[in-house]
Design an enzyme around this catalytic site. Structure first.
Site, PDB file in Angstrom:
ATOM      1  N   TYR A  57     -52.713 -10.643   7.677  1.00 52.72           N
ATOM      2  CA  TYR A  57     -52.587 -12.096   7.845  1.00 52.72           C
ATOM      3  C   TYR A  57     -53.672 -12.626   8.783  1.00 52.72           C
ATOM      4  O   TYR A  57     -54.246 -13.692   8.574  1.00 52.72           O
ATOM      5  CB  TYR A  57     -51.202 -12.472   8.394  1.00 52.72           C
ATOM      6  CG  TYR A  57     -50.992 -13.962   8.425  1.00 52.72           C
ATOM      7  CD1 TYR A  57     -50.440 -14.620   7.325  1.00 52.72           C
ATOM      8  CD2 TYR A  57     -51.415 -14.733   9.517  1.00 52.72           C
ATOM      9  CE1 TYR A  57     -50.289 -15.992   7.318  1.00 52.72           C
ATOM     10  CE2 TYR A  57     -51.279 -16.105   9.513  1.00 52.72           C
ATOM     11  CZ  TYR A  57     -50.712 -16.738   8.419  1.00 52.72           C
ATOM     12  OH  TYR A  57     -50.580 -18.095   8.407  1.00 52.72           O
ATOM     13  N   PHE A 105     -70.641 -37.552  -4.398  1.00 49.76           N
ATOM     14  CA  PHE A 105     -69.949 -36.594  -5.247  1.00 49.76           C
ATOM     15  C   PHE A 105     -68.471 -36.980  -5.240  1.00 49.76           C
ATOM     16  O   PHE A 105     -67.948 -37.452  -4.234  1.00 49.76           O
ATOM     17  CB  PHE A 105     -70.145 -35.135  -4.813  1.00 49.76           C
ATOM     18  CG  PHE A 105     -69.475 -34.212  -5.799  1.00 49.76           C
ATOM     19  CD1 PHE A 105     -70.017 -34.028  -7.059  1.00 49.76           C
ATOM     20  CD2 PHE A 105     -68.265 -33.605  -5.504  1.00 49.76           C
ATOM     21  CE1 PHE A 105     -69.360 -33.250  -8.010  1.00 49.76           C
ATOM     22  CE2 PHE A 105     -67.608 -32.824  -6.455  1.00 49.76           C
ATOM     23  CZ  PHE A 105     -68.159 -32.640  -7.714  1.00 49.76           C
ATOM     24  N   THR A 106     -67.801 -36.764  -6.373  1.00 51.94           N
ATOM     25  CA  THR A 106     -66.438 -37.287  -6.570  1.00 51.94           C
ATOM     26  C   THR A 106     -65.482 -36.931  -5.425  1.00 51.94           C
ATOM     27  O   THR A 106     -64.921 -37.812  -4.772  1.00 51.94           O
ATOM     28  CB  THR A 106     -65.877 -36.760  -7.904  1.00 51.94           C
ATOM     29  OG1 THR A 106     -66.017 -35.339  -7.921  1.00 51.94           O
ATOM     30  CG2 THR A 106     -66.628 -37.362  -9.083  1.00 51.94           C
ATOM     31  N   ASP A 121     -73.938 -30.600   2.223  1.00 49.23           N
ATOM     32  CA  ASP A 121     -73.137 -30.082   1.112  1.00 49.23           C
ATOM     33  C   ASP A 121     -74.017 -29.045   0.429  1.00 49.23           C
ATOM     34  O   ASP A 121     -74.918 -29.386  -0.345  1.00 49.23           O
ATOM     35  CB  ASP A 121     -72.750 -31.222   0.155  1.00 49.23           C
ATOM     36  CG  ASP A 121     -71.947 -30.707  -1.048  1.00 49.23           C
ATOM     37  OD1 ASP A 121     -72.000 -29.489  -1.315  1.00 49.23           O
ATOM     38  OD2 ASP A 121     -71.291 -31.521  -1.704  1.00 49.23           O
ATOM     39  N   LYS A 176     -69.871 -21.916  -6.891  1.00 47.90           N
ATOM     40  CA  LYS A 176     -71.106 -22.153  -7.654  1.00 47.90           C
ATOM     41  C   LYS A 176     -72.139 -21.091  -7.273  1.00 47.90           C
ATOM     42  O   LYS A 176     -72.069 -19.972  -7.747  1.00 47.90           O
ATOM     43  CB  LYS A 176     -71.635 -23.561  -7.359  1.00 47.90           C
ATOM     44  CG  LYS A 176     -70.864 -24.663  -8.067  1.00 47.90           C
ATOM     45  CD  LYS A 176     -69.640 -25.097  -7.356  1.00 47.90           C
ATOM     46  CE  LYS A 176     -69.071 -26.388  -7.896  1.00 47.90           C
ATOM     47  NZ  LYS A 176     -67.800 -26.736  -7.256  1.00 47.90           N
ATOM     48  N   ARG A 208     -70.074 -37.373 -16.993  1.00 51.07           N
ATOM     49  CA  ARG A 208     -70.486 -37.750 -15.638  1.00 51.07           C
ATOM     50  C   ARG A 208     -71.056 -39.160 -15.735  1.00 51.07           C
ATOM     51  O   ARG A 208     -72.265 -39.349 -15.836  1.00 51.07           O
ATOM     52  CB  ARG A 208     -71.517 -36.764 -15.081  1.00 51.07           C
ATOM     53  CG  ARG A 208     -70.916 -35.494 -14.478  1.00 51.07           C
ATOM     54  CD  ARG A 208     -69.951 -35.818 -13.400  1.00 51.07           C
ATOM     55  NE  ARG A 208     -69.367 -34.681 -12.685  1.00 51.07           N
ATOM     56  CZ  ARG A 208     -68.111 -34.660 -12.226  1.00 51.07           C
ATOM     57  NH1 ARG A 208     -67.286 -35.647 -12.456  1.00 51.07           N
ATOM     58  NH2 ARG A 208     -67.657 -33.648 -11.538  1.00 51.07           N
ATOM     59  N   PHE A 227     -61.141 -38.732 -13.721  1.00 47.19           N
ATOM     60  CA  PHE A 227     -61.796 -37.994 -14.810  1.00 47.19           C
ATOM     61  C   PHE A 227     -61.090 -36.681 -15.139  1.00 47.19           C
ATOM     62  O   PHE A 227     -61.160 -36.186 -16.250  1.00 47.19           O
ATOM     63  CB  PHE A 227     -63.273 -37.730 -14.475  1.00 47.19           C
ATOM     64  CG  PHE A 227     -63.471 -36.935 -13.217  1.00 47.19           C
ATOM     65  CD1 PHE A 227     -63.467 -37.555 -11.980  1.00 47.19           C
ATOM     66  CD2 PHE A 227     -63.641 -35.561 -13.262  1.00 47.19           C
ATOM     67  CE1 PHE A 227     -63.630 -36.822 -10.815  1.00 47.19           C
ATOM     68  CE2 PHE A 227     -63.817 -34.818 -12.107  1.00 47.19           C
ATOM     69  CZ  PHE A 227     -63.797 -35.462 -10.876  1.00 47.19           C
TER      70      PHE A 227
HETATM   71  C1  LIG Z   1     -71.850 -31.056  -4.957  1.00 40.46           C
HETATM   72  C2  LIG Z   1     -70.422 -30.645  -4.881  1.00 40.46           C
HETATM   73  N1  LIG Z   1     -69.734 -30.824  -3.730  1.00 40.46           N
HETATM   74  C3  LIG Z   1     -68.448 -30.484  -3.617  1.00 40.46           C
HETATM   75  C4  LIG Z   1     -67.756 -29.947  -4.675  1.00 40.46           C
HETATM   76  C5  LIG Z   1     -66.281 -29.652  -4.517  1.00 40.46           C
HETATM   77  O1  LIG Z   1     -66.044 -28.302  -4.552  1.00 40.46           O
HETATM   78  P1  LIG Z   1     -64.693 -27.673  -5.139  1.00 40.46           P
HETATM   79  O2  LIG Z   1     -64.642 -27.960  -6.596  1.00 40.46           O
HETATM   80  O3  LIG Z   1     -64.820 -26.211  -4.833  1.00 40.46           O
HETATM   81  O4  LIG Z   1     -63.555 -28.279  -4.411  1.00 40.46           O
HETATM   82  C6  LIG Z   1     -68.414 -29.730  -5.885  1.00 40.46           C
HETATM   83  C7  LIG Z   1     -67.686 -29.172  -7.041  1.00 40.46           C
HETATM   84  O5  LIG Z   1     -68.000 -29.369  -8.183  1.00 40.46           O
HETATM   85  C8  LIG Z   1     -69.788 -30.100  -5.991  1.00 40.46           C
HETATM   86  O6  LIG Z   1     -70.465 -29.933  -7.131  1.00 40.46           O
END
Ligand SMILES: Cc1ncc(COP(=O)(O)O)c(C=O)c1O
Length: 459
Positions: free
Chosen positions: A73, A125-126, A216, A259, A383, A450
Site C-alpha cells: 500500500y 485541451f478538453t 502538459d 500516450k 475534434r 463529445f
Molecule cells: C494534451 C492532453 N492533455 C491531457 C490529456 C488527459 O489525459 P487523460 O486522458 O490520461 O486523462 C490528454 C488526453 O487525451 C491530452 O491529449
C-alpha cells in the site's frame, strides 16, 4: 524523409486478432451508438484510430516489469523507480502518481487556481480546460493564429503569441494569472509542436512577471522529434536531451502517460517546488490514493518507468512519427484536405473542406467520423464543435475554426498495410462525401459532451 527510413525498431512477438464486419453490421452499430464513435463497441471496429491514449503496445520489457510489481500500500519500490526515472529523463524533482492525466489536472487546478483567475495556454485541451473552469478560472488561448489555420505550413504551430499573452497581462494583471499552461505537440491543433526558442522566451516572460510555467507533457517526445528535425541548432541532439531541455524550462508538469510512455493506464503530476509537492501530496490522497501510488498499481508504475526510457529513443520516435507522416502523405497526395504540417500522433481530416454542404451547427466532423466507420470499420474521432463544448458563461456552442476528424495512430500497434487500408477508406468516403448528412443532438451531456453524446441524422 524517405518512406523506408521509419521501419519499426522492433519485431512482433504476440498478436491480437481483429475482424472485419459487414456494412450492414456497421450501419446498425453506428445508429445504436448515436453516431458517436466513442459509443461503439471495440469488437465492432476493424482498425481503431479513435485515440493514441492507453492503446499502445507495451514491450516485452514492460510486460516483464508488470511481474515486478510491488503492491505494498505504501512505499512501493516501483514508485521510487518511477520517481527517479521522471527526474532523470524529465528533470522534475518530485512526482505524484495519478491514475491518468486528468487526475493530475484536477490536483494542479485545485491547488493553483483561485476563483476569477485566468489561465493562458497554447490552445485548449478538453479535460485541461474543464478542470481550470471547475476551479474557477477562465482559459485564454494565446497560441499563434497559424495554429487555427489547417493550411498554414508553419513549422511550430504550438508557439505562443506574446502579443496575445501581453494583452491578457495588461488587462487582468499578473496577480490573476496563476500559471501559463503549455502543451507540447498540441493535440487540438493537429499534433503541432512548440519550438524551444519560443519556450525559452516564455520562460523569460514568466520569470519577469513571477508567473509559474506548467507543462502538459503528454506528447513531449514527439515534440522533441520535430525540434530535432526543424529547429536550428538541434539536429545533432538526441531526443532524450531535447526532452530534458524542454522539461527543464518549466516548473511543473501534468502527464498522461497513456500516450508517449506507452502504458495502458497512468500519469503523474511533477514539480520542482517542495512546498507545492507537499500540498499535492495532501490532495492526491483525497482524490487518487496515497502519494506513493496515486491510483496506480505498483506493476503499472514499473511498466511506466520502463516505458519512459523507451519513449525517448531516437529510433522509436522516428518510426512512430514516421508512420503518422506516411499515412498523412498518402492522403495529401490523393487530394484529401488534412491539417498541415502532418502532426506527431495523428492525421487530422479537415471536415469543413471535405463536407462543405454541412454547416458547423450540424457537426460535419462528427458526421464524417461516423461515415468513415460505416464505410470501412475504421474508427476515428471528432475534434471540432462537439469537442469544443459550450461556453461556461453564455451556454452558447463554442465554434472552433478547426473542424476536424482525428485519425490517431496507436504506438507500435498497426502496420504499414493498415495505414494503406485506412487511406483507401478515407479516399473512398471522400468520393461520396456529398451524400453524408448533417447531425443534431439526440442527447447532450453537460460536461465533456463529445464522450457520451448521441446524435441523429438531419433529413
Ligand atoms: C494534451 C492532453 N492533455 C491531457 C490529456 C488527459 O489525459 P487523460 O486522458 O490520461 O486523462 C490528454 C488526453 O487525451 C491530452 O491529449
Amino acid at each position: 524523409m524517405a518512406t523506408r527510413t521509419w521501419a519499426e525498431p522492433y519485431k512482433i512477438k504476440m498478436v491480437e486478432l481483429i475482424k472485419m464486419t459487414s456494412r450492414e453490421d456497421r450501419l446498425k452499430a453506428v445508429k445504436e451508438a448515436g453516431y458517436n464513435t466513442f459509443l461503439l463497441r471495440s469488437e465492432d471496429v476493424y482498425i481503431d484510430l479513435l485515440t493514441d491514449s492507453g492503446v499502445g503496445a507495451m514491450s516485452d520489457r514492460q510486460w516483464a516489469g508488470l511481474m515486478m510489481g510491488d503492491e505494498a500500500y505504501a512505499g512501493s519500490r516501483n514508485f521510487y523507480h518511477l520517481r527517479d526515472t521522471v527526474e532523470e529523463y524529465y528533470s522534475y524533482r518530485y512526482t505524484v502518481p495519478c491514475h491518468q492525466g486528468r487526475g493530475a489536472e484536477n490536483i494542479l487546478s485545485q491547488l493553483l487556481i483561485s476563483a476569477g483567475d485566468y489561465v493562458p495556454g497554447n490552445m485548449y485541451f478538453t479535460t485541461t480546460r474543464l478542470h481550470q473552469e471547475l476551479a474557477g478560472a477562465t482559459f485564454v488561448d494565446v497560441i499563434i493564429d497559424e495554429a487555427h489555420d489547417p493550411v498554414s505550413m508553419h513549422p511550430f504551430k504550438g508557439n505562443v503569441d506574446f502579443d496575445k499573452l501581453n494583452a491578457l497581462l495588461d488587462e487582468v494583471g499578473a496577480d490573476k494569472i496563476p500559471y501559463v499552461c503549455i502543451a507540447t505537440c498540441v493535440n487540438m491543433a493537429g499534433g503541432q509542436p512548440i519550438s524551444l526558442g519560443n519556450l525559452k522566451q516564455l520562460r523569460a516572460w514568466c520569470d519577469k512577471h513571477n508567473i509559474m510555467l506548467v507543462h502538459d507533457m503528454t506528447r513531449v517526445a514527439e515534440n522533441a522529434f520535430f525540434i530535432q528535425q526543424r529547429e536550428d541548432g538541434y539536429k545533432d541532439k538526441i531526443i532524450r536531451e531535447i526532452v530534458y531541455e524542454i522539461c527543464d524550462l518549466t516548473d511543473a508538469a501534468t502527464m498522461s502517460s497513456k500516450k508517449d510512455a506507452m502504458v495502458n493506464i497512468g500519469g503523474f503530476l511533477a514539480m520542482n517546488d517542495e512546498k507545492f509537492y507537499e500540498k499535492a501530496c495532501g490532495l492526491v490522497v483525497v482524490y487518487e490514493g496515497l502519494h506513493t501510488y496515486g491510483g496506480m498499481a505498483g506493476r503499472d508504475m514499473e511498466a511506466l518507468a520502463i516505458g519512459i526510457t523507451e519513449s525517448v529513443q531516437d529510433d522509436h520516435i522516428r518510426a512512430r512519427v514516421g508512420q503518422v507522416q506516411y499515412l498523412g502523405r498518402i492522403l495529401r497526395e490523393a487530394g484529401v484536405p488534412i491539417v498541415n504540417p502532418i502532426g506527431g500522433h495523428a492525421v487530422f481530416l479537415d471536415a469543413r473542406r471535405m463536407l462543405p454542404h454541412i454547416p458547423q451547427e450540424q457537426f460535419p466532423a462528427q458526421a464524417l467520423a461516423a461515415a468513415l466507420y460505416v464505410e470501412s470499420g475504421v474508427r476515428s474521432m471528432e475534434r471540432g464543435i462537439v469537442s469544443a463544448g459550450r461556453d461556461s458563461k453564455t451556454g452558447e456552442n463554442r465554434k472552433p475554426k478547426l473542424e476536424l476528424v482525428r485519425l490517431t495512430i496507436p504506438r507500435r500497434v498497426y502496420t504499414q498495410a493498415h495505414m494503406d487500408v485506412t487511406a483507401d477508406a478515407v479516399i473512398e468516403v471522400m468520393k461520396h462525401s456529398s451524400e453524408i448528412k448533417g447531425l443534431r443532438f439526440a442527447y447532450e451531456p453537460e460536461m465533456l459532451r463529445f464522450f457520451q453524446a448521441k446524435f441523429e441524422e438531419v433529413e
